[in-house]
Design a protein around this motif. Structure first.
Motif, PDB file in Angstrom:
ATOM      1  N   ARG A  91       5.505  29.865 -10.761  1.00 19.66           N
ATOM      2  CA  ARG A  91       6.445  29.486  -9.715  1.00 19.66           C
ATOM      3  C   ARG A  91       7.716  30.332  -9.790  1.00 19.66           C
ATOM      4  O   ARG A  91       8.298  30.716  -8.780  1.00 19.66           O
ATOM      5  CB  ARG A  91       6.790  27.997  -9.820  1.00 19.66           C
ATOM      6  CG  ARG A  91       7.675  27.528  -8.686  1.00 19.66           C
ATOM      7  CD  ARG A  91       7.613  26.035  -8.469  1.00 19.66           C
ATOM      8  NE  ARG A  91       7.911  25.278  -9.666  1.00 19.66           N
ATOM      9  CZ  ARG A  91       6.988  24.571 -10.338  1.00 19.66           C
ATOM     10  NH1 ARG A  91       5.737  24.537  -9.929  1.00 19.66           N
ATOM     11  NH2 ARG A  91       7.321  23.897 -11.415  1.00 19.66           N
ATOM     12  N   ASP A 137      12.234  21.055  -8.239  1.00 16.50           N
ATOM     13  CA  ASP A 137      11.190  21.732  -9.012  1.00 16.50           C
ATOM     14  C   ASP A 137      10.907  20.989 -10.311  1.00 16.50           C
ATOM     15  O   ASP A 137       9.749  20.783 -10.691  1.00 16.50           O
ATOM     16  CB  ASP A 137      11.607  23.174  -9.319  1.00 16.50           C
ATOM     17  CG  ASP A 137      11.498  24.081  -8.104  1.00 16.50           C
ATOM     18  OD1 ASP A 137      10.876  23.651  -7.117  1.00 16.50           O
ATOM     19  OD2 ASP A 137      12.039  25.199  -8.144  1.00 16.50           O
ATOM     20  N   SER A 197       8.979  32.622  -6.797  1.00 20.58           N
ATOM     21  CA  SER A 197      10.323  32.425  -6.259  1.00 20.58           C
ATOM     22  C   SER A 197      11.099  33.730  -6.242  1.00 20.58           C
ATOM     23  O   SER A 197      11.816  34.040  -5.296  1.00 20.58           O
ATOM     24  CB  SER A 197      11.065  31.385  -7.101  1.00 20.58           C
ATOM     25  OG  SER A 197      12.393  31.255  -6.677  1.00 20.58           O
TER      26      SER A 197
END
Length: 536
Positions: free
Chosen positions: A396, A439, A400
């Motif tokens: 992730r 998150d 990102s």
């Protein structure tokens, strides 16, 4: 662990003085030693620690927290915290690897070739090279006819002692699979060495091969009987049995009490009580002339007054420590397995992930406490869930980063510049903070669902993971300091356990010589303290 060493263990009185100092030091920190970090939030564990310490450490970089288990302090920390770490450092047995040749004059540590080291990682090769050389040196010094490798695993140490140092070796392990692997590996090595001998034109092509036994060693009597019986057996021997007591009877019936042979006991990370049994067997068995023991898995030690009242236990061993009436408990023994050297060597990101996993597990305990109170009574274990979560987080983070770069490139292409980008940057702080919370909350929810699945529990409809996370998140930055302070006690507790073993031997008087040394490089092998004893 650097620092001024104030204590010695050359004599029984010196060792007992060191032990007494450790006991005096750890008593005020029983709340840390006995804590279950999974209860960090449910029991608000941080409130038991000096508030000045926690207020200071909550803002410390992860890199500084990782040095606490090694007893290292920063100049700006409170004086009481620096004093705690200084005292901790002074009580820990030194871990820096010694020069074995200075301890054992004439010792040569031979590098293992590709055949003997096949299957070993760097750590295992390092350990086996050194311990085999030390064990062989001692066996020759005492004139032993055989070496018994206790807790032999896959037989790496036993095979090096047989093929490279030409000793008669018995390898004992509780796992039948390990015995099979040892035998198969020994046959491959034997073929290689036999071929070498034939090519050299040697007439004598006989080779010593370790004898193996599969058995759970439950007592000193059993180990004595096993050792003597197998030393006298010819060829490859495998003894197995589902019932350990029946096996012990079988071996004892073939034990004829012969006294003419001598042996050395060796154990490379013999687990839990097995290292203790080795030391007791050395003391009680006339034929055992020396012992080389490197222990591990202190959490599996039996403890007097905790596990088996009135039964011979793994801790304490010495009369000196028994007279103190000290009880460690499983949490403290588990803590003794912590490795300051491995904490120090962790990369920042890996350390942060480790702290985060402890954080998630402690917050998961809040979920169990609120929604599954009956399950919580059983002290549930969900195992290790770190690797999968870490992969997800890194993926992730990468995605990102890529998405941010793409968006910035698009902004530039459509002509956004100057004040527009500045305005976006100004708004980004709050959005970034919200995104980070979301998150983490998502990761926490995934952790919970995995944990519930491992416990065989169905997620309830009314579970509010977001609420639990928001409740615990303000204290999240305290779990790293708390864990680091607690881990700092690990090396002191290991020192106590091993000094107790050394004192047990020293209490036997002048009939034997016993000492302890850091045999391995602690960065490669954290459990590097060897107890060596020889009958005089």
């Amino acid at each position: 662990m650097a620092g001024t060493r104030k204590y010695s263990c050359k004599t029984a009185s010196q060792t007992l003085e060191w032990i007494d100092a450790i006991i005096h030091f750890i008593k005020p920190y029983a709340f840390l030693m006995n804590a279950h970090v999974v209860n960090f939030f449910t029991d608000r564990l941080w409130e038991a620690v000096d508030k000045e310490w926690m207020d200071c450490l909550r803002d410390e970089p992860v890199e500084n927290l990782l040095l606490i288990p090694c007893g290292e302090a920063q100049d700006h920390w409170p004086a009481s915290l620096k004093n705690f770490l200084h005292n901790l450092r002074s009580l820990v047995f030194p871990r820096e690897q010694v020069d074995s040749q200075k301890i054992f004059p004439g010792l040569t540590v031979a590098s293992l070739g590709s055949v003997l080291s096949q299957g070993m990682n760097v750590k295992k090769k390092h350990e086996v090279e050194i311990l085999s050389a030390i064990t062989s040196f001692i066996a020759k010094r005492v004139g032993a006819q055989a070496i018994v490798d206790v807790g032999a695993g896959q037989g790496y140490l036993a095979q090096v002692l047989s093929f490279q140092y030409q000793h008669s070796v018995v390898a004992i392990d509780a796992c039948s699979h390990h015995g099979s692997v040892t035998n198969a590996r020994a046959e491959r090595i034997k073929k290689h060495y036999a071929a070498q001998l034939r090519r050299s034109g040697s007439v004598n092509t006989s080779l010593l091969v370790p004898k193996t036994v599969t058995c759970r060693v439950l007592s000193t009597d059993m180990l004595k009987a096993l050792s003597d019986t197998l030393v006298h057996e010819d060829g490859q021997t495998n003894l197995t049995g589902e019932d350990s007591e029946e096996l012990c009877v079988k071996i004892d019936s073939s034990y004829d009490g012969r006294k003419e042979d001598s042996m050395v006991l060796a154990g490379l990370h013999a687990c839990g009580d097995l290292s203790v049994t080795m030391l007791k067997t050395f003391v009680e068995c006339v034929e055992v002339k020396a012992v080389v023991s490197i222990g591990c898995c202190y959490n599996l030690l039996s403890e007097e007054g905790v596990d088996n009242a009135g039964v011979q236990c793994g801790f304490p061993m010495s009369n000196g420590v028994k007279s103190e009436g000290l009880s460690l408990g499983k949490c403290a023994r588990d803590l003794a397995c912590q490795s300051a050297e491995r904490w120090r060597s962790l990369e920042r990101d890996d350390a942060s992930h480790n702290f985060e996993l402890h954080l998630f597990r402690a917050a998961f305990q809040m979920v169990l406490s609120k929604y599954y109170p009956e399950t919580l009574k059983t002290s549930p274990s969900i195992g290790r869930q770190g690797k999968a979560l870490r992969r997800q987080q890194r993926r992730r983070t990468l995605e990102s980063s890529v998405n941010s770069s793409v968006q910035l490139q698009r902004d530039c292409e459509v002509g956004k510049s100057g004040p527009v980008l500045a305005k976006r940057a100004g708004q980004g702080g709050a959005r970034c903070e919200d995104t980070l919370f979301s998150d983490k909350c998502l990761d926490f929810e995934k952790f919970n669902l995995s944990g519930l699945h491992r416990l065989g529990l169905e997620p309830l409809q009314d579970i509010n993971f977001h609420s639990i996370w928001r409740e615990t998140e303000p204290f999240a930055e305290l779990i790293g300091p708390y864990w680091s302070l607690r881990a700092g006690l690990g090396a002191v507790l290991e020192t106590l356990i091993l000094l107790d073993r050394l004192l047990f031997l020293q209490e036997k008087g002048s009939s034997l010589e016993a000492f302890m040394l850091p045999a391995f490089d602690p960065s490669l092998s954290p459990r590097n303290l060897a107890i060596v004893a020889v009958k005089i």
